[in-house]
Design an enzyme around this catalytic site. Structure first.
Site, PDB file in Angstrom:
ATOM      1  N   ASP A 141       0.837  -1.206   0.000  1.00  0.00           N
ATOM      2  CA  ASP A 141       0.000   0.000   0.000  1.00  0.00           C
ATOM      3  C   ASP A 141       0.868   1.251   0.000  1.00  0.00           C
ATOM      4  O   ASP A 141       0.469   2.308   0.488  1.00  0.00           O
ATOM      5  CB  ASP A 141      -0.914  -0.001   1.244  1.00  0.00           C
ATOM      6  CG  ASP A 141      -2.001   1.051   1.150  1.00  0.00           C
ATOM      7  OD1 ASP A 141      -2.552   1.445   2.212  1.00  0.00           O
ATOM      8  OD2 ASP A 141      -2.303   1.528   0.027  1.00  0.00           O
ATOM      9  N   LYS A 144       2.794   3.496  -5.704  1.00  0.00           N
ATOM     10  CA  LYS A 144       2.219   2.495  -6.634  1.00  0.00           C
ATOM     11  C   LYS A 144       3.245   2.001  -7.655  1.00  0.00           C
ATOM     12  O   LYS A 144       3.169   0.872  -8.090  1.00  0.00           O
ATOM     13  CB  LYS A 144       0.979   3.069  -7.325  1.00  0.00           C
ATOM     14  CG  LYS A 144      -0.046   3.642  -6.326  1.00  0.00           C
ATOM     15  CD  LYS A 144      -0.313   2.696  -5.138  1.00  0.00           C
ATOM     16  CE  LYS A 144      -0.980   3.421  -3.971  1.00  0.00           C
ATOM     17  NZ  LYS A 144      -0.922   2.630  -2.697  1.00  0.00           N
ATOM     18  N   ASP A 169      -3.290  -2.999  -2.428  1.00  0.00           N
ATOM     19  CA  ASP A 169      -4.339  -1.982  -2.435  1.00  0.00           C
ATOM     20  C   ASP A 169      -4.232  -1.146  -3.720  1.00  0.00           C
ATOM     21  O   ASP A 169      -3.173  -1.075  -4.345  1.00  0.00           O
ATOM     22  CB  ASP A 169      -4.195  -1.070  -1.213  1.00  0.00           C
ATOM     23  CG  ASP A 169      -5.401  -0.142  -1.042  1.00  0.00           C
ATOM     24  OD1 ASP A 169      -5.238   0.943  -0.464  1.00  0.00           O
ATOM     25  OD2 ASP A 169      -6.509  -0.504  -1.510  1.00  0.00           O
ATOM     26  N   ASN A 170      -5.335  -0.514  -4.128  1.00  0.00           N
ATOM     27  CA  ASN A 170      -5.346   0.502  -5.191  1.00  0.00           C
ATOM     28  C   ASN A 170      -4.978   0.010  -6.583  1.00  0.00           C
ATOM     29  O   ASN A 170      -4.386   0.754  -7.374  1.00  0.00           O
ATOM     30  CB  ASN A 170      -4.403   1.659  -4.830  1.00  0.00           C
ATOM     31  CG  ASN A 170      -4.618   2.171  -3.446  1.00  0.00           C
ATOM     32  OD1 ASN A 170      -3.724   2.093  -2.596  1.00  0.00           O
ATOM     33  ND2 ASN A 170      -5.809   2.687  -3.185  1.00  0.00           N
ATOM     34  N   GLU A 199     -11.389   4.207  -0.810  1.00  0.00           N
ATOM     35  CA  GLU A 199     -11.786   4.489   0.576  1.00  0.00           C
ATOM     36  C   GLU A 199     -12.643   5.754   0.690  1.00  0.00           C
ATOM     37  O   GLU A 199     -12.353   6.792   0.101  1.00  0.00           O
ATOM     38  CB  GLU A 199     -10.546   4.636   1.489  1.00  0.00           C
ATOM     39  CG  GLU A 199      -9.453   5.537   0.983  1.00  0.00           C
ATOM     40  CD  GLU A 199      -8.384   4.787   0.239  1.00  0.00           C
ATOM     41  OE1 GLU A 199      -8.681   3.721  -0.335  1.00  0.00           O
ATOM     42  OE2 GLU A 199      -7.246   5.247   0.194  1.00  0.00           O
TER      43      GLU A 199
HETATM   44  O1  LIG Z   1      -0.710   7.187  -3.174  1.00  0.00           O
HETATM   45  C1  LIG Z   1      -1.230   6.401  -2.379  1.00  0.00           C
HETATM   46  N1  LIG Z   1      -0.518   5.721  -1.503  1.00  0.00           N
HETATM   47  C2  LIG Z   1       0.908   5.947  -1.446  1.00  0.00           C
HETATM   48  C3  LIG Z   1       1.339   5.674  -0.046  1.00  0.00           C
HETATM   49  C4  LIG Z   1       2.522   6.031   0.372  1.00  0.00           C
HETATM   50  C5  LIG Z   1       2.915   5.797   1.766  1.00  0.00           C
HETATM   51  O2  LIG Z   1       3.882   4.757   1.785  1.00  0.00           O
HETATM   52  C6  LIG Z   1       5.069   5.266   2.381  1.00  0.00           C
HETATM   53  N2  LIG Z   1       6.188   4.512   1.881  1.00  0.00           N
HETATM   54  C7  LIG Z   1       6.870   4.714   0.739  1.00  0.00           C
HETATM   55  N3  LIG Z   1       7.850   3.757   0.638  1.00  0.00           N
HETATM   56  C8  LIG Z   1       7.724   2.990   1.735  1.00  0.00           C
HETATM   57  C9  LIG Z   1       8.590   1.831   2.036  1.00  0.00           C
HETATM   58  F1  LIG Z   1       7.922   0.693   1.892  1.00  0.00           F
HETATM   59  F2  LIG Z   1       9.628   1.839   1.212  1.00  0.00           F
HETATM   60  F3  LIG Z   1       9.042   1.924   3.268  1.00  0.00           F
HETATM   61  C10 LIG Z   1       6.720   3.441   2.509  1.00  0.00           C
HETATM   62  C11 LIG Z   1       5.049   6.749   2.074  1.00  0.00           C
HETATM   63  O3  LIG Z   1       5.920   7.444   2.918  1.00  0.00           O
HETATM   64  C12 LIG Z   1       3.589   7.026   2.369  1.00  0.00           C
HETATM   65  O4  LIG Z   1       3.329   7.059   3.747  1.00  0.00           O
HETATM   66  C13 LIG Z   1      -2.703   6.244  -2.356  1.00  0.00           C
HETATM   67  C14 LIG Z   1      -3.464   7.193  -3.049  1.00  0.00           C
HETATM   68  C15 LIG Z   1      -4.841   7.096  -3.024  1.00  0.00           C
HETATM   69  N4  LIG Z   1      -5.591   8.063  -3.741  1.00  0.00           N
HETATM   70  O5  LIG Z   1      -6.832   7.999  -3.779  1.00  0.00           O
HETATM   71  O6  LIG Z   1      -4.943   8.985  -4.334  1.00  0.00           O
HETATM   72  C16 LIG Z   1      -5.500   6.091  -2.341  1.00  0.00           C
HETATM   73  C17 LIG Z   1      -4.735   5.140  -1.651  1.00  0.00           C
HETATM   74  O7  LIG Z   1      -5.335   4.108  -0.952  1.00  0.00           O
HETATM   75  C18 LIG Z   1      -3.343   5.206  -1.659  1.00  0.00           C
HETATM   76  O8  LIG Z   1      -2.645   4.230  -0.985  1.00  0.00           O
HETATM   77 MG   LIG Z   2      -3.943   2.577  -0.480  1.00  0.00          MG
END
Ligand SMILES: O=C(NC/C=C/[C@H]1O[C@@H](n2cnc(C(F)(F)F)c2)[C@H](O)[C@@H]1O)c1cc([N+](=O)[O-])cc(O)c1O
Ligand SMILES: [Mg+2]
Length: 214
Positions: A141, A144, A169-170, A199
């Site tokens: 999650d 992407k 997810d997504n 969501e």
């Molecule tokens: O962009 C979305 N999610 C991106 C989510 C990103 C999250 O994952 C973390 N991360 C990155 N790399 C790592 C790792 F693993 F390297 F540590 C962790 C980022 O700092 C952030 O907290 C999103 C967007 C929508 N939307 O409707 O736009 C809906 C959703 O459910 C979504 O999840």
């Molecule tokens: Mg998500």
């Protein structure tokens, strides 16, 4: 120097949720996101699908990529069997700080290891850092465009076993086309789409469950 959305979400949890009660933390976040400020948690509708798959897998060792505020971490960790644990990776220190407090408020911090850093660096260290053999369950999650490279990295690092379940997810919104094409066409996965909604909205989205065949 105002507050951030994750900080306001945490404040709502500390104000309205019962300490030590994961379900009330989940309900408070869902209420906040539905009635105050939308946030990118997996949410209540997709969350029920997540719950059913976690319960079916009953993982001893789960990995979550993308902690954000800890909402799905709490959903997963509350369902783990005794001795089960969830390792969750977060890149953004500010989000990690909020997530630690949300997870603590729910009272399930003993089942969770939150690690800060990029997945590309951390996944190859899972065995040496955390004594992980293989993961029983992986929830994707995070960014992407990282789903596919990180799934391949998990394979290459020998962190998947016959029967490991990857849940993404997504896969529709925002969408993960390259990942979807890979897991649906690779002979190494048995993949299935769970149709749902983005969501807190009526927009279509869904989860893709992919079983690694070894
Ligand atoms: O962009 C979305 N999610 C991106 C989510 C990103 C999250 O994952 C973390 N991360 C990155 N790399 C790592 C790792 F693993 F390297 F540590 C962790 C980022 O700092 C952030 O907290 C999103 C967007 C929508 N939307 O409707 O736009 C809906 C959703 O459910 C979504 O999840
Ligand atoms: Mg998500």
């Amino acid at each position: 120097t105002g507050s951030t959305r994750p900080q306001r979400l945490l404040r709502a949890v500390q104000k309205k949720a019962t300490q030590g009660d994961p379900q009330s933390v989940i309900a408070t976040i869902d209420d906040f996101c539905r009635h105050s400020e939308w946030a990118m948690n997996v949410g209540d509708e997709k969350g029920l699908i997540l719950d059913s798959i976690v319960s079916e897998v009953n993982p001893s060792t789960a990995l979550e990529l993308g902690t954000y505020c800890g909402y799905s971490t709490v959903r997963i960790a509350r369902l783990l069997p005794p001795g089960g644990r969830c390792i969750t990776l977060e890149f953004n220190p500010a989000y990690a700080a909020v997530a630690r407090q949300v997870i603590a408020w729910a009272g399930i911090q003993d089942k969770v290891q939150l690690v800060e850093g990029p997945s590309g660096d951390l996944i190859p260290q899972m065995k040496e850092l955390f004594g992980v053999q293989t993961f029983d369950f992986v929830f994707l999650d995070h960014w992407k465009d990282r789903y596919l490279p990180d799934a391949k990295l998990l394979e290459e690092c020998g962190l998947l076993r016959e029967g490991t379940v990857l849940l993404a997810d997504n896969v529709i919104c925002p969408g993960t086309p390259e990942y979807l094409q890979y897991v649906r066409n690779s002979p190494r996965y048995e993949s299935r789409y769970f149709k749902s909604h983005l969501e807190y909205t009526k927009v279509e989205d869904g989860l893709e469950k992919s079983v690694f065949l070894g």
